[in-house]
Structure formats: structure tokens, C-alpha cells
Write a protein that holds these residues in place. Structure first.
Motif, short mmCIF file in Angstrom:
data_model
loop_
_atom_site.label_atom_id
_atom_site.label_comp_id
_atom_site.label_asym_id
_atom_site.label_seq_id
_atom_site.Cartn_x
_atom_site.Cartn_y
_atom_site.Cartn_z
N VAL A 190 0.87 -1.18 0.00
CA VAL A 190 0.00 0.00 0.00
C VAL A 190 0.91 1.22 0.00
N ILE A 191 0.43 2.31 -0.61
CA ILE A 191 1.20 3.55 -0.67
C ILE A 191 0.34 4.69 -0.16
N ALA A 192 0.79 5.33 0.91
CA ALA A 192 0.13 6.54 1.39
C ALA A 192 0.48 7.68 0.43
N LEU A 193 -0.51 8.53 0.17
CA LEU A 193 -0.31 9.63 -0.78
C LEU A 193 -0.97 10.89 -0.25
N GLY A 194 -0.24 12.01 -0.32
CA GLY A 194 -0.82 13.27 0.13
C GLY A 194 0.15 14.42 -0.01
N HIS A 195 -0.26 15.57 0.52
CA HIS A 195 0.60 16.75 0.54
C HIS A 195 1.45 16.68 1.81
N PRO A 196 2.76 16.76 1.68
CA PRO A 196 3.63 16.52 2.85
C PRO A 196 3.54 17.60 3.91
N MET A 197 3.58 17.15 5.18
CA MET A 197 3.64 18.07 6.31
C MET A 197 5.05 18.07 6.89
N GLU A 198 5.88 17.17 6.43
CA GLU A 198 7.24 17.06 6.93
C GLU A 198 8.19 16.86 5.76
N SER A 199 9.47 17.09 6.03
CA SER A 199 10.51 16.88 5.01
C SER A 199 11.65 16.12 5.67
N PRO A 200 11.52 14.79 5.72
CA PRO A 200 12.55 13.98 6.40
C PRO A 200 13.92 14.17 5.75
N SER A 201 14.95 14.03 6.55
CA SER A 201 16.30 14.15 6.02
C SER A 201 16.65 12.91 5.20
N ARG A 202 17.65 13.05 4.37
CA ARG A 202 18.08 11.93 3.53
C ARG A 202 18.81 10.90 4.38
N LEU A 203 18.41 9.67 4.27
CA LEU A 203 19.06 8.60 5.02
C LEU A 203 20.30 8.11 4.28
N PRO A 204 21.31 7.65 5.02
CA PRO A 204 22.53 7.17 4.36
C PRO A 204 22.26 5.95 3.49
N ARG A 205 23.05 5.82 2.46
CA ARG A 205 22.96 4.68 1.56
C ARG A 205 24.31 3.96 1.51
N LYS A 206 24.28 2.69 1.20
CA LYS A 206 25.52 1.95 1.05
C LYS A 206 26.33 2.53 -0.09
N PRO A 207 27.66 2.58 0.04
CA PRO A 207 28.50 3.09 -1.05
C PRO A 207 28.34 2.24 -2.31
N VAL A 208 28.49 2.88 -3.45
CA VAL A 208 28.38 2.16 -4.72
C VAL A 208 29.34 0.98 -4.77
N ASP A 209 30.55 1.17 -4.28
CA ASP A 209 31.54 0.09 -4.32
C ASP A 209 31.13 -1.12 -3.50
N ASP A 210 30.26 -0.92 -2.51
CA ASP A 210 29.79 -2.04 -1.69
C ASP A 210 28.70 -2.86 -2.35
N ILE A 211 28.04 -2.29 -3.37
CA ILE A 211 26.90 -2.99 -3.96
C ILE A 211 27.08 -3.29 -5.45
N LEU A 212 28.23 -2.90 -5.99
CA LEU A 212 28.47 -3.10 -7.43
C LEU A 212 29.68 -3.99 -7.66
N ARG A 213 29.48 -4.96 -8.52
CA ARG A 213 30.61 -5.78 -8.98
C ARG A 213 30.58 -5.77 -10.51
N ILE A 214 31.62 -5.26 -11.13
CA ILE A 214 31.70 -5.19 -12.58
C ILE A 214 32.52 -6.37 -13.10
N VAL A 215 31.94 -7.09 -14.01
CA VAL A 215 32.63 -8.22 -14.62
C VAL A 215 33.01 -7.81 -16.04
N ASP A 216 34.31 -7.69 -16.31
CA ASP A 216 34.74 -7.28 -17.65
C ASP A 216 35.39 -8.43 -18.40
#
Length: 222
Positions: A196-222
Motif C-alpha cells: 500500500v502507498i500513502a499519498l498526500g501533501h507533505p507536512m514534513e521533510s525527512p532528512s536523507r538517510l545514508p545509503r551503502k557506497p556504490v563500491d559495496d553494492i556493485l561488482r563489474i565483470v569485464d
């Protein structure tokens, strides 16, 4: 399209992508049917397996019905907590109620609740090739429907943010009260309730949460 125009389009898109938030507090302001239809229009252009378009949406704008779904969710949560307590899991039961409960029902103040459904995966490939050769067990096709429905849901949420609206995706009501939700909304048995997705006009503006670094989630096979 020139290189400059292409760069600007990408930068604008990434800003929308990075600034989207899961919002749980909404203004007491309705969302127009025009806005809802526009978001679903964007959702339906998501990619899907063999263009099967395995998605449907129920947009609930009646506040009393949204409150009823909240009540149903809490009833089922308290039932599960009671069962856990009887098995000697009193700490976990308290956490389920105090920690998970508010997250599972964070849609209660939203003016719109969108129920995202996954319809059965059907295509000429499945009919003519996959099923005759028994490519995979039948339950795998249910998973295919969910995957495509998730892609459409992400389109919807990004479009909502670009339109000045806010969303919050939740699976709590599905995990806790799927059967009752299905009955209450008269959802066809062949459809899966994805989220389910709640939808509306925001009353708050949450801060950006940290994300895993790209190097931690990417493996390039060449």
C-alpha cells in the motif's frame, strides 16, 4: 537532443530521485482525482515482463475507509502480539506493538491510500512456450507479477514527488491483514496484494538517510 539538454534532463531526474522521501505526516488537504490519474498514467509506463503489465491500483480517498483499514491492521497486529506473548515471547510482542505497529499504520492520516496489486502473469510466451515445456513451477509466475508491480509502484512514487506530493510505501497491512484487506476491498482472488502507498501533501521533510557506497553494492565483470 543536444548534450547540454541531455545533461540537464539527467540532473533534474537525479534531483527528483534523491529528494524523494517516505513521508508519514500529511496536510489535511485532499488530492485531486486528476492528480491520482496522472500518477497512475506514469505508473503504467513502467517496464514489465514481455509487456504483461501485471499491475492494478485501488485508490481509496474515503477517510473513513482508510481509518477502517488502519483499525483492521491494528486488530491483526494485537492478535499476533497476543499469540507471541502466549508462546513466552513477551519482549518481542511488545516490540511488535510499539515499534512495528506505528510503521505498519503510518498511512492513517493520508488523504489517499493506494493499494498496489499484482495480476497474474500471462503472455504469448508463457502460453506457447513456457507452460508447454514446464519452464518453471507455477508459483514463479506469481513472483513475475510482483516484480513488475514493484516497478510500476516506483514510477508512481517518483511521479508523485515530481508533482509536489509525497508517498510512503508500506507492506505492514499486507503482512498482517491481507485476507481481511482482500475481503474489505473486494479484491479478486487471482490478484496479489503487493503493497500500500500513502499519498498526500507533505507536512514534513525527512532528512536523507545514508545509503551503502556504490563500491559495496556493485561488482563489474569485464
Amino acid at each position: 537532443m543536444t548534450e547540454v539538454t541531455s545533461t540537464l534532463a539527467y540532473d533534474e531526474f537525479k534531483t527528483i530521485l534523491l529528494d524523494r522521501r517516505s513521508v508519514r505526516k500529511y496536510k489535511d488537504e485532499p488530492v485531486s482525482v486528476e492528480d491520482i490519474r496522472e500518477l497512475i498514467d506514469c505508473a503504467r509506463y513502467a517496464p514489465s515482463d514481455t509487456n504483461s503489465q501485471t499491475w492494478e491500483f485501488i485508490a481509496i480517498t474515503n477517510r473513513e475507509k482508510i481509518k477502517e483499514i488502519e483499525a483492521i491492521t491494528w486488530e491483526e497486529l494485537h492478535k499476533r502480539a497476543g499469540e507471541a506473548d502466549e508462546r513466552g515471547l513477551s519482549k518481542e510482542a511488545r516490540l511488535l506493538t510499539k515499534s512495528f505497529g506505528p510503521y505498519a499504520t503510518a498511512f492513517s492520516q493520508a488523504p489517499v491510500l493506494i493499494v498496489c496489486l499484482a495480476t497474474p502473469y500471462q503472455s504469448k510466451f508463457r502460453e506457447r512456450i513456457f507452460d508447454p515445456v514446464q519452464l518453471v513451477p507455477d508459483h514463479v509466475w506469481d513472483e513475475e507479477g510482483i516484480k513488475s508491480s514493484c516497478l510500476a509502484s516506483q514510477n508512481l512514487m517518483l511521479a508523485a514527488h515530481a508533482r509536489g506530493l509525497a508517498t510512503c510505501p508500506m507492506t505492514g497491512p499486507v503482512l498482517l491483514a491481507q485476507d481481511r484487506l482482500r475481503t474489505y476491498l473486494d479484491i479478486r482472488p487471482e490478484c496479489q496484494i503487493n503493497m500500500v502507498i500513502a499519498l498526500g501533501h507533505p507536512m514534513e521533510s525527512p532528512s536523507r538517510l545514508p545509503r551503502k557506497p556504490v563500491d559495496d553494492i556493485l561488482r563489474i565483470v569485464d
